[in-house]
Scaffold this motif. Structure first.
Motif, PDB file in Angstrom:
ATOM      1  N   GLU A  12     147.498 -49.067  -7.353  1.00  0.00           N
ATOM      2  CA  GLU A  12     147.041 -49.089  -8.743  1.00  0.00           C
ATOM      3  C   GLU A  12     145.623 -49.643  -8.838  1.00  0.00           C
ATOM      4  O   GLU A  12     144.836 -49.218  -9.685  1.00  0.00           O
ATOM      5  N   ILE A  13     145.296 -50.579  -7.960  1.00  0.00           N
ATOM      6  CA  ILE A  13     143.963 -51.183  -7.983  1.00  0.00           C
ATOM      7  C   ILE A  13     142.908 -50.236  -7.421  1.00  0.00           C
ATOM      8  O   ILE A  13     141.844 -50.041  -8.019  1.00  0.00           O
ATOM      9  N   ILE A  14     143.206 -49.620  -6.269  1.00  0.00           N
ATOM     10  CA  ILE A  14     142.187 -48.796  -5.613  1.00  0.00           C
ATOM     11  C   ILE A  14     142.207 -47.346  -6.071  1.00  0.00           C
ATOM     12  O   ILE A  14     141.298 -46.577  -5.757  1.00  0.00           O
ATOM     13  N   GLY A  45     132.366 -54.543   3.839  1.00  0.00           N
ATOM     14  CA  GLY A  45     132.448 -54.178   2.427  1.00  0.00           C
ATOM     15  C   GLY A  45     131.233 -54.601   1.630  1.00  0.00           C
ATOM     16  O   GLY A  45     130.809 -53.898   0.702  1.00  0.00           O
ATOM     17  N   ASP A  46     130.656 -55.732   1.990  1.00  0.00           N
ATOM     18  CA  ASP A  46     129.442 -56.200   1.318  1.00  0.00           C
ATOM     19  C   ASP A  46     128.321 -55.178   1.477  1.00  0.00           C
ATOM     20  O   ASP A  46     127.578 -54.889   0.529  1.00  0.00           O
ATOM     21  N   ARG A  47     128.209 -54.602   2.674  1.00  0.00           N
ATOM     22  CA  ARG A  47     127.155 -53.609   2.923  1.00  0.00           C
ATOM     23  C   ARG A  47     127.453 -52.295   2.211  1.00  0.00           C
ATOM     24  O   ARG A  47     126.537 -51.642   1.698  1.00  0.00           O
ATOM     25  N   GLY A 122     135.650 -52.738   2.155  1.00  0.00           N
ATOM     26  CA  GLY A 122     135.508 -52.411   3.570  1.00  0.00           C
ATOM     27  C   GLY A 122     136.719 -51.663   4.098  1.00  0.00           C
ATOM     28  O   GLY A 122     136.590 -50.682   4.851  1.00  0.00           O
ATOM     29  N   ALA A 123     137.906 -52.109   3.706  1.00  0.00           N
ATOM     30  CA  ALA A 123     139.137 -51.438   4.138  1.00  0.00           C
ATOM     31  C   ALA A 123     139.217 -50.027   3.571  1.00  0.00           C
ATOM     32  O   ALA A 123     139.600 -49.077   4.271  1.00  0.00           O
ATOM     33  N   ALA A 132     135.705 -42.320  -1.316  1.00  0.00           N
ATOM     34  CA  ALA A 132     136.736 -43.128  -1.971  1.00  0.00           C
ATOM     35  C   ALA A 132     136.197 -44.506  -2.321  1.00  0.00           C
ATOM     36  O   ALA A 132     136.473 -45.046  -3.403  1.00  0.00           O
ATOM     37  N   ALA A 133     135.418 -45.088  -1.410  1.00  0.00           N
ATOM     38  CA  ALA A 133     134.830 -46.399  -1.683  1.00  0.00           C
ATOM     39  C   ALA A 133     133.871 -46.310  -2.865  1.00  0.00           C
ATOM     40  O   ALA A 133     133.860 -47.177  -3.749  1.00  0.00           O
TER      41      ALA A 133
END
Length: 226
Positions: A12-14, A45-47, A122-123, A132-133
């Motif tokens: 639900e979050i992603i 994920g930061d990048r 990142g995941a 998707a990200a």
């Protein structure tokens, strides 16, 4: 033993079903568990977050200078923004903590929330790819990007400009106190402009506390001029 990952809540979050749940399990595991944790995924994920936001700013604001885009990016990718989005999504409720970190209130730490949402990105990038990200980032950050009608100034920079424009000494910051465990500290910082005025504020990091203190003092000083 840690509780199993709630893949339904995660989906639900992603906005999609995870192909490789082990990546998200890692992204939502805090170091206090004594297991492999989210730090490497947070780094990645930061990048990814920075790249997607920078690309979007470049596209949406074609007339903006490099400095203006940097100012916008600084706000959008800040720990405070990441933490606010993570808390709004209730992401910390999915993070697995060790007993001590849980009792110390790790669930309510903005630092941990910000780290976790970057690890989640990142995941998602490794699991489903950049598209998707990007879709997730724009779904959660998009309204903030659209709401930036002008490049925001960092409160510390704005306070310094206020002081210099009036011939005052530059703002001076000092740490008043530091409390809490290492994984969830609370800083209290004071800022003053000479003997003119002083303000204090708290934050989950020294930088966050300085930013909040600067914003508080600037609001007070500007209010005095009205």
């Amino acid at each position: 033993m840690s509780d199993p990952l709630d893949t339904r809540a995660l989906a639900e979050i992603i906005g999609c079903t995870p192909d490789d749940p082990t990546l998200y399990d890692l992204a939502l595991t805090h170091g206090s568990t004594g297991r492999a944790d989210y730090q490497r995924l947070e780094f990645l994920g930061d990048r990814v977050l920075g790249l997607v936001l920078a690309s979007e700013l470049y596209t949406r604001f074609p007339a903006a200078s490099e400095g203006e885009m940097s100012s916008r990016l600084h706000v959008l990718a800040s720990g405070a923004t990441c933490a606010a989005i993570a808390q709004r999504l209730d992401l910390p409720s999915l993070i697995r903590f060790g007993a001590q970190a849980r009792s110390d209130g790790g669930r309510y730490s903005d630092n941990i929330a910000a780290d976790a949402i970057e690890a989640l990105i990142g995941a998602l990038y490794l699991d489903r790819g950049i598209d998707a990200a990007r879709a997730f980032i724009l779904a959660e950050w998009g309204a903030m990007i659209d709401g930036q009608q002008a490049a925001p100034k960092h409160p510390k920079a704005a306070l310094q400009e206020w002081a210099l424009a009036r011939g005052r000494r530059p703002p001076e910051y000092e740490i008043v106190s530091r409390e809490g465990p290492d994984h969830a500290p609370r800083f209290r910082v004071a800022v003053r402009v000479g003997k003119l005025a002083r303000a204090e504020a708290e934050g989950a990091s020294k930088q966050a506390a300085e930013k909040a203190a600067a914003a508080a003092l600037l609001a007070e000083l500007e209010g005095q001029e009205k």
